[in-house]
Design a protein around this motif. Structure first.
Motif, PDB file in Angstrom:
ATOM      1  N   ARG A 253      -1.011  13.499  -3.947  1.00  0.00           N
ATOM      2  CA  ARG A 253       0.386  13.942  -3.974  1.00  0.00           C
ATOM      3  C   ARG A 253       0.567  15.129  -4.906  1.00  0.00           C
ATOM      4  O   ARG A 253       1.287  16.064  -4.601  1.00  0.00           O
ATOM      5  CB  ARG A 253       1.282  12.795  -4.460  1.00  0.00           C
ATOM      6  CG  ARG A 253       1.462  11.747  -3.417  1.00  0.00           C
ATOM      7  CD  ARG A 253       2.509  10.768  -3.879  1.00  0.00           C
ATOM      8  NE  ARG A 253       2.698   9.737  -2.881  1.00  0.00           N
ATOM      9  CZ  ARG A 253       3.447   8.668  -3.073  1.00  0.00           C
ATOM     10  NH1 ARG A 253       4.068   8.511  -4.209  1.00  0.00           N
ATOM     11  NH2 ARG A 253       3.568   7.780  -2.132  1.00  0.00           N
TER      12      ARG A 253
ATOM     13  N   GLY B 225      -3.657   4.991   0.766  1.00  0.00           N
ATOM     14  CA  GLY B 225      -3.987   4.278  -0.460  1.00  0.00           C
ATOM     15  C   GLY B 225      -5.273   3.471  -0.419  1.00  0.00           C
ATOM     16  O   GLY B 225      -5.591   2.780  -1.379  1.00  0.00           O
TER      17      GLY B 225
ATOM     18  N   PHE C 216       0.804  -1.222   0.000  1.00  0.00           N
ATOM     19  CA  PHE C 216       0.000   0.000   0.000  1.00  0.00           C
ATOM     20  C   PHE C 216       0.838   1.273   0.000  1.00  0.00           C
ATOM     21  O   PHE C 216       0.396   2.301  -0.464  1.00  0.00           O
ATOM     22  CB  PHE C 216      -0.931   0.031   1.217  1.00  0.00           C
ATOM     23  CG  PHE C 216      -2.164  -0.782   1.030  1.00  0.00           C
ATOM     24  CD1 PHE C 216      -3.311  -0.207   0.534  1.00  0.00           C
ATOM     25  CD2 PHE C 216      -2.176  -2.124   1.338  1.00  0.00           C
ATOM     26  CE1 PHE C 216      -4.444  -0.953   0.336  1.00  0.00           C
ATOM     27  CE2 PHE C 216      -3.309  -2.879   1.148  1.00  0.00           C
ATOM     28  CZ  PHE C 216      -4.452  -2.299   0.651  1.00  0.00           C
TER      29      PHE C 216
ATOM     30  N   PRO D  84      -6.473   6.886  -9.875  1.00  0.00           N
ATOM     31  CA  PRO D  84      -5.194   6.957  -9.139  1.00  0.00           C
ATOM     32  C   PRO D  84      -5.280   7.983  -8.020  1.00  0.00           C
ATOM     33  O   PRO D  84      -4.746   9.076  -8.118  1.00  0.00           O
ATOM     34  CB  PRO D  84      -4.195   7.361 -10.223  1.00  0.00           C
ATOM     35  CG  PRO D  84      -5.001   8.101 -11.225  1.00  0.00           C
ATOM     36  CD  PRO D  84      -6.395   7.555 -11.182  1.00  0.00           C
TER      37      PRO D  84
ATOM     38  N   TYR E 164      -4.492   1.593 -13.336  1.00  0.00           N
ATOM     39  CA  TYR E 164      -5.370   2.713 -13.015  1.00  0.00           C
ATOM     40  C   TYR E 164      -6.074   3.181 -14.273  1.00  0.00           C
ATOM     41  O   TYR E 164      -5.639   2.873 -15.387  1.00  0.00           O
ATOM     42  CB  TYR E 164      -4.557   3.847 -12.396  1.00  0.00           C
ATOM     43  CG  TYR E 164      -4.035   3.495 -11.027  1.00  0.00           C
ATOM     44  CD1 TYR E 164      -4.895   3.491  -9.936  1.00  0.00           C
ATOM     45  CD2 TYR E 164      -2.708   3.146 -10.823  1.00  0.00           C
ATOM     46  CE1 TYR E 164      -4.437   3.150  -8.680  1.00  0.00           C
ATOM     47  CE2 TYR E 164      -2.243   2.808  -9.562  1.00  0.00           C
ATOM     48  CZ  TYR E 164      -3.116   2.816  -8.491  1.00  0.00           C
ATOM     49  OH  TYR E 164      -2.667   2.485  -7.252  1.00  0.00           O
TER      50      TYR E 164
ATOM     51  N   LYS F 253     -11.143   2.705 -10.364  1.00  0.00           N
ATOM     52  CA  LYS F 253      -9.677   2.555 -10.355  1.00  0.00           C
ATOM     53  C   LYS F 253      -8.980   3.875 -10.640  1.00  0.00           C
ATOM     54  O   LYS F 253      -8.030   3.951 -11.421  1.00  0.00           O
ATOM     55  CB  LYS F 253      -9.226   1.493 -11.363  1.00  0.00           C
ATOM     56  CG  LYS F 253      -9.829   0.125 -11.098  1.00  0.00           C
ATOM     57  CD  LYS F 253      -9.218  -0.919 -12.017  1.00  0.00           C
ATOM     58  CE  LYS F 253      -9.722  -2.300 -11.715  1.00  0.00           C
ATOM     59  NZ  LYS F 253     -11.110  -2.517 -12.133  1.00  0.00           N
TER      60      LYS F 253
ATOM     61  N   CYS G 163     -11.604   1.926  -4.937  1.00  0.00           N
ATOM     62  CA  CYS G 163     -12.273   2.680  -6.004  1.00  0.00           C
ATOM     63  C   CYS G 163     -12.707   1.762  -7.143  1.00  0.00           C
ATOM     64  O   CYS G 163     -11.867   1.124  -7.778  1.00  0.00           O
ATOM     65  CB  CYS G 163     -11.337   3.753  -6.550  1.00  0.00           C
ATOM     66  SG  CYS G 163     -12.102   4.743  -7.843  1.00  0.00           S
TER      67      CYS G 163
ATOM     68  N   ASN H 242     -13.102  11.467  -2.582  1.00  0.00           N
ATOM     69  CA  ASN H 242     -13.696  11.679  -3.905  1.00  0.00           C
ATOM     70  C   ASN H 242     -13.612  13.152  -4.294  1.00  0.00           C
ATOM     71  O   ASN H 242     -13.170  13.496  -5.386  1.00  0.00           O
ATOM     72  CB  ASN H 242     -15.142  11.166  -3.940  1.00  0.00           C
ATOM     73  CG  ASN H 242     -16.031  11.828  -2.902  1.00  0.00           C
ATOM     74  OD1 ASN H 242     -15.557  12.280  -1.870  1.00  0.00           O
ATOM     75  ND2 ASN H 242     -17.316  11.899  -3.166  1.00  0.00           N
TER      76      ASN H 242
ATOM     77  N   ALA I 291      -7.768   4.430  -3.197  1.00  0.00           N
ATOM     78  CA  ALA I 291      -7.455   3.867  -4.510  1.00  0.00           C
ATOM     79  C   ALA I 291      -7.748   2.372  -4.537  1.00  0.00           C
ATOM     80  O   ALA I 291      -8.155   1.832  -5.560  1.00  0.00           O
ATOM     81  CB  ALA I 291      -5.991   4.117  -4.854  1.00  0.00           C
ATOM     82  N   TYR I 292      -7.569   1.715  -3.389  1.00  0.00           N
ATOM     83  CA  TYR I 292      -7.796   0.268  -3.321  1.00  0.00           C
ATOM     84  C   TYR I 292      -9.268  -0.068  -3.546  1.00  0.00           C
ATOM     85  O   TYR I 292      -9.596  -1.030  -4.235  1.00  0.00           O
ATOM     86  CB  TYR I 292      -7.332  -0.256  -1.963  1.00  0.00           C
ATOM     87  CG  TYR I 292      -7.553  -1.729  -1.746  1.00  0.00           C
ATOM     88  CD1 TYR I 292      -6.681  -2.665  -2.265  1.00  0.00           C
ATOM     89  CD2 TYR I 292      -8.654  -2.176  -1.012  1.00  0.00           C
ATOM     90  CE1 TYR I 292      -6.889  -4.013  -2.058  1.00  0.00           C
ATOM     91  CE2 TYR I 292      -8.866  -3.518  -0.798  1.00  0.00           C
ATOM     92  CZ  TYR I 292      -7.985  -4.441  -1.326  1.00  0.00           C
ATOM     93  OH  TYR I 292      -8.194  -5.767  -1.127  1.00  0.00           O
TER      94      TYR I 292
ATOM     95  N   VAL J  16      -4.079   8.301  -4.888  1.00  0.00           N
ATOM     96  CA  VAL J  16      -2.894   8.784  -4.173  1.00  0.00           C
ATOM     97  C   VAL J  16      -2.116   9.759  -5.050  1.00  0.00           C
ATOM     98  O   VAL J  16      -1.571  10.750  -4.572  1.00  0.00           O
ATOM     99  CB  VAL J  16      -2.021   7.595  -3.735  1.00  0.00           C
ATOM    100  CG1 VAL J  16      -0.737   8.085  -3.109  1.00  0.00           C
ATOM    101  CG2 VAL J  16      -2.781   6.726  -2.756  1.00  0.00           C
ATOM    102  N   GLN J  17      -2.112   9.483  -6.333  1.00  0.00           N
ATOM    103  CA  GLN J  17      -1.411  10.394  -7.232  1.00  0.00           C
ATOM    104  C   GLN J  17      -2.051  11.779  -7.222  1.00  0.00           C
ATOM    105  O   GLN J  17      -1.362  12.787  -7.197  1.00  0.00           O
ATOM    106  CB  GLN J  17      -1.442   9.832  -8.655  1.00  0.00           C
ATOM    107  CG  GLN J  17      -0.736  10.744  -9.638  1.00  0.00           C
ATOM    108  CD  GLN J  17      -0.086   9.981 -10.757  1.00  0.00           C
ATOM    109  OE1 GLN J  17      -0.493   8.890 -11.098  1.00  0.00           O
ATOM    110  NE2 GLN J  17       0.934  10.547 -11.334  1.00  0.00           N
TER     111      GLN J  17
ATOM    112  N   GLY K 263       4.405   1.254  -0.662  1.00  0.00           N
ATOM    113  CA  GLY K 263       5.700   1.100  -1.314  1.00  0.00           C
ATOM    114  C   GLY K 263       5.806   1.849  -2.625  1.00  0.00           C
ATOM    115  O   GLY K 263       4.821   2.255  -3.233  1.00  0.00           O
TER     116      GLY K 263
END
Lengths: 455, 325
Positions: free
Chosen positions: A442, A425, A347, A436, A377, A434, A431, A399, A428-429, A438-439, A349
């Motif tokens: 960030r 994460g 999750f 992204p 994704y 799918k 969703c 969301n 994202a897990y 976390v992206q 890494g």
């Protein structure tokens, strides 16, 4: 997903329930790998760039300080093997980046021998802190302060080193010894409790003495079977044993501390010392014990290597700086072609683009995924199904945040508590589209940082 | 360029395996009992209406996405659900072409013009139905008497839907209708709305699969019941019993399938509960004092409009606010 009643201010936690599977499924035996022919030590850490104290061509002893951090708080970098510095050059790092690194060609010779592992007396607090700092311990979980500074009660840490605006001068009320693995699929800490329980018990009075906390909590996942001796040992040290739900990301400090103490951490920094709490995981506790009792520097790295498609799931102990490709040579060959290499857990890494990456103390897990395990994704729009909202451990609206970051409304995202996001994460897990997630988070944080720098 | 050796991506590197297809397939499975009930009471014409509506919905989405050069996404199943739900909201006696018009408007105006799945603010099936009911009110009001295929005797207590009978004749007309008939759906009405039992089965499945949470259905039905109960207590000769109110009409279909449509309902717990209460109360207000017979459609559409506002009511995020350095 589930809820559990606990404490007063922390009524329920949200997250991802996961089954730890068969408790006996893992093999806690640690495979000790030989000293590698070459060790690569990146000159970076959580706390900034490190400055090398040696030059190419110098000979180094295992345990010798080879680089120092940006400030005196930062633990020094120790040579993990005896040998010669062959180069100081850019090298890929385990976080998927690249950094200037020390390359050491090792000489087959055991520098730190058995005679060094003799018991030494604890000494006073300042002495103990000095030994922890000198042992070069670094942790898997990011934390605003290194372990020596976190563990030190006021007065025991050299006052000149403490940043005046920090909370390090505050007394410590609560010590949390974290026996829970951070992410589903990892079991290194559970294995440590099983195989090195005696030493963990031995470390507890030391840690208590260091931080001076009145409340000591030992957190283990629900369903983990502890030996009677271990439980009695905890009781004799008047440690509160708390069985926590096996729920990701409960083992991470920003969630664990509110869960156990009812006190919330300040967002963004997530500094546990600001609420008078120290969190130390069992692996680090063992390193601290070795540093104090045996003056043993932290040169070995424990890594869980997992390749689900080939049925490989094992713990190896290597010298810090051993290259991943050298580790894999020592393991049974994989039956699948590796498509994705993940360093640091499923999750949290980061992915590696090649195998000649050194394993460092921050590395806890290497996962080798086969082609069909790789998640993909999509760029589709959010359908506002609300699954992420149901699961977000920080009670955010992922969301909304993902949409705001996607459309560049970063200031609104900041007002919607973007900085409370710990990038676990889970959104994202779960969703179904799918996205992204976390992206997006960030991206938003980074853009806000850039904006702030421009001002 | 040399192909990179490994995939590189941001975390997490696992996925639950859930997808829009699975989500929508489970919703369609949950609609099957009500579909069966529609056939059970109203025969093949009922299934015909649903089929026409579903096919038109899929075709409209396909053609629109082709026309504007988007990726065709009819396989995600959302248009199929809209089509089926619109069929559920029509009487088995409606002319076949009304289903075509309704499904076309539902997908085009209700969904695609706003940007497609996830972007439409209003429940698309209800948009289609609203268009039909405003345009062809009398054509849609042709309600056949239920004729169960087996087991049950035809319910002959009513010749019109229970709510319309009540609106026209007052409490006296409906007080003798057995609640069992209302619960089983043995009354005239729209195809998918009559059988509360079938909808409950589907709803329970969705709750079990966690596709919806209990907040919206429970607060919707409970608030409608309580609202009706208050007025029934005040004057039982003018106002219908609360249980009659929730067992008739669209309340159960609305509570389990229309109101919790993804993207049009709030996602926070307080938001969902307020949304459900709003749906329930507005439904009862329209039913009791409005000129329309059934209030569920407009109640949900009105609360859809309030959704962005309700989403502002969110739980406080974890993490103390401290100046970010």
């Amino acid at each position: 997903m589930g809820t559990i009643n606990f404490g007063e201010s922390m009524k329920c936690i949200k997250g991802l329930s996961f089954s730890t599977g068969n408790e006996m499924a893992f093999d806690p035996a640690i495979k000790n790998l030989p000293i590698p022919g070459r060790a690569v030590l990146p000159l970076t850490s959580f706390f900034g760039k490190m400055t090398p104290l040696v030059a190419a061509g110098d000979s180094v002893q295992a345990g010798q300080i080879v680089a120092k951090g940006p400030d005196k708080l930062c633990p020094p970098l120790l040579a993990s093997v005896t040998g010669q510095i062959s180069a100081i050059q850019p090298w890929p790092t385990p976080d998927g980046d690249e950094s200037l690194s020390l390359v050491i060609d090792s000489i087959e010779e055991d520098g730190v021998g058995a005679e060094d592992a003799a018991l030494v007396s604890d000494g006073d607090l300042k002495d103990m802190i000095r030994r922890i700092r000198g042992s070069g311990i670094r942790e898997v979980e990011p934390s605003p302060w290194p372990i020596a500074a976190r563990l030190a009660q006021p007065g025991s840490f050299p006052a000149g080193l403490i940043p005046p605006e920090s909370d390090l001068g505050q007394p410590i009320d609560c010590l949390i010894i974290n026996g829970m693995d951070t992410q589903p699929g990892l079991w290194m800490r559970k294995a440590a409790i099983r195989t090195r329980g005696e030493e963990i018990l031995e470390s507890i009075p030391l840690l208590t003495r260091l931080c001076g906390a009145s409340r000591i909590v030992f957190a283990v996942p629900k369903g983990h079977v502890l030996s009677d001796g271990f439980v009695q040992g905890l009781r004799s040290h008047s440690v509160e044993l708390v069985y926590c739900p096996t729920m990701y990301p409960l083992a991470l400090a920003p969630v664990l501390v509110p869960f156990l103490t009812g006190k919330e951490l300040p967002r963004a920094t997530m500094d546990t010392r600001s609420v008078g709490t120290v969190v130390i995981d069992v692996i680090t506790a063992l390193k601290v014990l070795e540093a104090i009792r045996y003056s043993k520097p932290a040169l070995d790295v424990l890594v869980q290597i997992t390749a689900p498609a080939s049925g490989l799931d094992t713990l190896v102990s290597v010298k810090e700086g051993t290259l991943l490709e050298d580790i894999l040579k020592e393991l049974p060959p994989l039956s699948h072609k590796t498509a994705k290499v993940i360093c640091g857990g499923p999750f949290l890494g980061e992915t590696l683009y090649q195998l000649n990456v050194p394993v460092t103390q921050e590395t806890a897990s290497i996962i080798l995924q086969s082609e069909h395990e790789v998640t993909r994704y999509s760029s589709l729009a959010c359908v506002s199904c609300g699954y992420c909202v149901r699961h977000c451990p920080m009670k955010l609206l992922p969301n909304e945040l993902s949409k705001l970051c996607e459309y560049g409304k970063f200031d609104v995202a900041e007002r919607m508590d973007l900085y409370s996001c710990i990038e676990c994460g889970i959104c994202a897990y779960v969703c179904p589209v799918k996205r992204p997630m976390v992206q997006f988070m960030r991206f938003g944080k980074r853009e806000l940082e850039l904006e702030r720098k421009q001002l | 360029m040399k192909k990179p050796a490994f995939y590189v991506s941001i975390p997490p590197h696992l996925h639950s395996g859930d997808s829009l297809q699975k989500m929508h397939l489970e919703t369609i499975l949950a609609l099957v009992p009500a579909m069966f009930a529609g056939w059970f009471y109203f025969g093949w014409p009922a299934l015909m209406i649903i089929l026409i509506s579903a096919v038109t919905a899929l075709l409209t989405e396909y053609l629109w996405q082709k026309a504007i050069g988007r990726d065709v996404q009819i396989n995600d199943g959302s248009a199929l659900i809209t089509g089926i739900l619109l069929g559920f909201l029509m009487s088995a006696g409606s002319p076949w072409w009304t289903a075509i018009i309704g499904a076309f408007v539902a997908i085009l105006v209700g969904k695609q013009l706003f940007g497609g799945l996830g972007s439409h603010p209003f429940n698309s099936a209800l948009v289609g139905w609203t268009f039909l009911s405003l345009s062809y009110k009398d054509l849609l009001a042709n309600f056949p008497t239920p004729d169960p295929h087996f087991l049950l005797a035809p319910g002959e207590m009513l010749s019109d839907p229970a709510l319309a009978t009540f609106k026209g004749g007052g409490v006296g007309e409906i007080i003798d209708v057995p609640w069992k008939d209302l619960f089983l759906g043995n009354v005239p009405g729209e195809i998918g709305t009559v059988c509360v039992l079938a909808i409950l089965l589907g709803g329970a499945f969705l709750l079990y699969r966690r596709r919806i949470t209990w907040h919206i259905p429970l607060s919707f039905i409970a608030s409608a019941w309580i609202f009706a109960f208050i007025f029934w207590q005040i004057d039982p000769d003018t106002y219908a019993p609360p249980t009659f109110h929730i067992l008739t009409g669209w309340i159960f279909l609305g509570a389990f399938f229309l109101a919790p449509e993804k993207g049009t309902c709030p996602v926070t717990t307080p938001g969902m509960i307020l949304y459900g209460i709003g749906c329930g109360v507005i439904t009862m207000i329209i039913r009791i004092w409005g000129s329309y017979v059934e209030g569920v459609a407009f109640a949900i559409l009105l609360m859809n409009a309030a959704t962005p506002l309700l989403d502002r009511i969110k739980p406080r995020a974890l993490g103390r606010v401290k100046e970010i350095a």
